[in-house]
Design an enzyme around this catalytic site. Structure first.
Site, mmCIF file in Angstrom:
data_model
loop_
_atom_site.group_PDB
_atom_site.id
_atom_site.type_symbol
_atom_site.label_atom_id
_atom_site.label_comp_id
_atom_site.label_asym_id
_atom_site.label_seq_id
_atom_site.Cartn_x
_atom_site.Cartn_y
_atom_site.Cartn_z
ATOM 1 C CD GLU A 25 55.903 43.949 66.574
ATOM 2 O OE1 GLU A 25 56.900 44.771 66.227
ATOM 3 O OE2 GLU A 25 55.579 44.173 67.895
ATOM 4 C CE LYS A 159 60.357 42.782 77.249
ATOM 5 N NZ LYS A 159 60.228 43.121 76.005
#
Ligand code: PSU
Ligand code: MN
Length: 304
Positions: A25, A159
C-alpha cells in the site's frame, strides 16, 4: 476496468506466468512515515519481496491512473509531494475521474489488487472499529472490504487506537477469518499481544496458503487477516504506548477530529508522543510482514 489501470510490465508478466506477486500500500508512504524514511522503507520492502522470490506491486493513484507497481521515481514522489489524497473505497472514483493523486488505504489497495488479480497484500496495520464507535459510528471501510474482496492481508494486527474486541466481533459477523502467524494471541502492532485470541493459529506459510485456496475455491468471498507479531527485539513498552494512545484520543476528542482525519491524526500524535522509537518499530514490523507475506504468496502461487 483496464482503462483506469496501469500494470507495470514486470507485474503483468509475473501474473501471466503464475509467479507470486505481493501488493503493497501507499498510505504508509504518503501519510504514515516522515521523509526520507518512508521512501527508504518502501524501497527496502520491495527488495525483501524480491529476495523472497516474488514480484512487488506497490499500489497508488497518480494523475487519475491506478498504478499497480511503481517506479523508484513514483515512490519518491509519493513520499515527498503534498497533493496526495488519502484514498479509501469511497474516494476512488472521484480521484480517478478528476485525474488526482491518491495514497491507497488497506481497503483501496485490496480493491486495486483484486482488479489486477493479486491475492496477497502486505501492510503494517489495518483500520477497524474505533473506541467510542457506539457514539461516533466510526468503523473503517477496511472491514467491509475484508468481507467482500478476495485479498489476504498480512499485518501486525491492529493498533489499540481501535477497540480491538469490537473489531474482532465485526470481522466475525462479516465472516472474515483472523489468523495468527505463529501466535494464538492477536498482536497489537507495536506489541506482540493484545489480550485477544485469534481464530486460528498457523505456524507456516504453506498452511495459510492452503486455507486461502480452500476459501476461494469454496466461493467464500472476502479476504483474511493474517496477523504477524512484531519481532521481540523491536517490541515497545506497552505502558508507554498506552499512555500515548490515551493522550492522542483525548486530544482528538477536544479538537473535534472526525471522519477520514481521525486515523491519520491519531497515528501522527502517537508517533510524536513516543518519539523515534515507534518509527523504528513500525519499519521493522513492516519488514517482518513483507518476509512472511512473500512466503505466503510463493506458497499460494504453487496451488492451482
Ligand atoms: N492503521 C495503522 N497504520 C496505518 C493505517 C491504519 O496502524 O497506516 C492506515 C491504513 O492505510 C488503513 C487506514 O487502511 O489507515 C484506515 O483509515 P480509516 O480508519 O480512516 O479507514
Ligand atoms: Mn473512520
Amino acid at each position: 476496468m483496464t482503462d483506469y489501470l496501469d500494470i507495470k510490465d514486470e507485474v503483468s508478466e509475473a501474473l501471466a506466468s503464475g509467479r507470486a506477486v505481493v501488493a503493497l500500500e501507499s498510505t504508509i508512504i504518503s501519510h504514515g512515515m516522515p521523509y526520507p524514511r518512508n521512501v527508504e522503507t518502501a524501497l527496502a520492502v520491495e527488495e525483501i519481496v524480491r529476495k523472497g522470490g516474488a514480484v512487488p506491486a506497490t499500489i497508488a493513484i497518480l494523475g487519475g491512473r491506478i498504478k499497480i507497481g511503481l517506479s523508484r521515481e513514483e515512490v519518491e514522489y509519493l513520499g515527498t509531494a503534498t497533493n496526495i489524497l488519502k484514498a479509501s473505497r469511497r474516494d476512488l472514483a472521484h480521484i480517478v475521474s478528476n485525474g488526482l493523486n491518491g495514497a491507497t488505504t488497506v481497503a483501496a489497495t485490496m480493491i486495486a489488487a483484486n482488479l489486477a488479480g493479486i491475492r496477497v497484500f502486505v501492510t503494517g496495520g489495518i483500520g477497524g472499529v474505533h473506541r467510542g464507535a457506539e457514539n461516533s459510528f466510526d468503523i473503517s471501510a477496511d472491514l467491509q472490504e475484508l468481507a467482500a474482496t478476495n485479498v489476504a492481508v498480512i499485518c501486525a494486527g491492529a493498533k489499540s487506537i481501535l477497540d480491538i474486541g469490537l473489531t474482532l466481533e465485526y470481522l466475525e459477523t462479516m465472516g472474515v477469518p483472523v489468523a495468527g502467524f505463529g501466535t494464538d494471541d492477536l498482536p497489537a502492532f507495536y506489541i506482540r499481544k493484545s489480550g485477544f485470541k485469534v481464530d486460528y493459529r498457523y505456524d507456516d506459510a504453506e498452511a495459510i496458503a492452503g486455507v486461502l485456496h480452500a476459501k476461494w475455491k469454496l466461493g467464500l468471498e472476502g479476504g483474511m487477516v493474517i496477523a504477524n507479531p512484531i519481532p521481540e527485539e523491536y517490541e515497545m513498552d506497552p505502558d508507554k504506548i498506552d499512555a500515548a494512545i490515551t493522550q492522542a484520543l483525548s486530544e482528538a476528542d477536544k479538537k473535534g477530529i472526525k471522519g477520514k482525519e481521525t486515523t491519520p491524526f491519531l497515528l501522527d500524535r502517537v508517533k510524536q508522543i513516543t518519539g523515534g522509537d515507534s518509527l523504528e518499530s513500525n519499519i521493522q514490523l513492516v519488514y517482518n510482514n513483507a518476509r512472511v507475506g512473500t512466503e505466503i504468496a510463493v506458497a499460494f502461487s504453487k496451488l492451482k
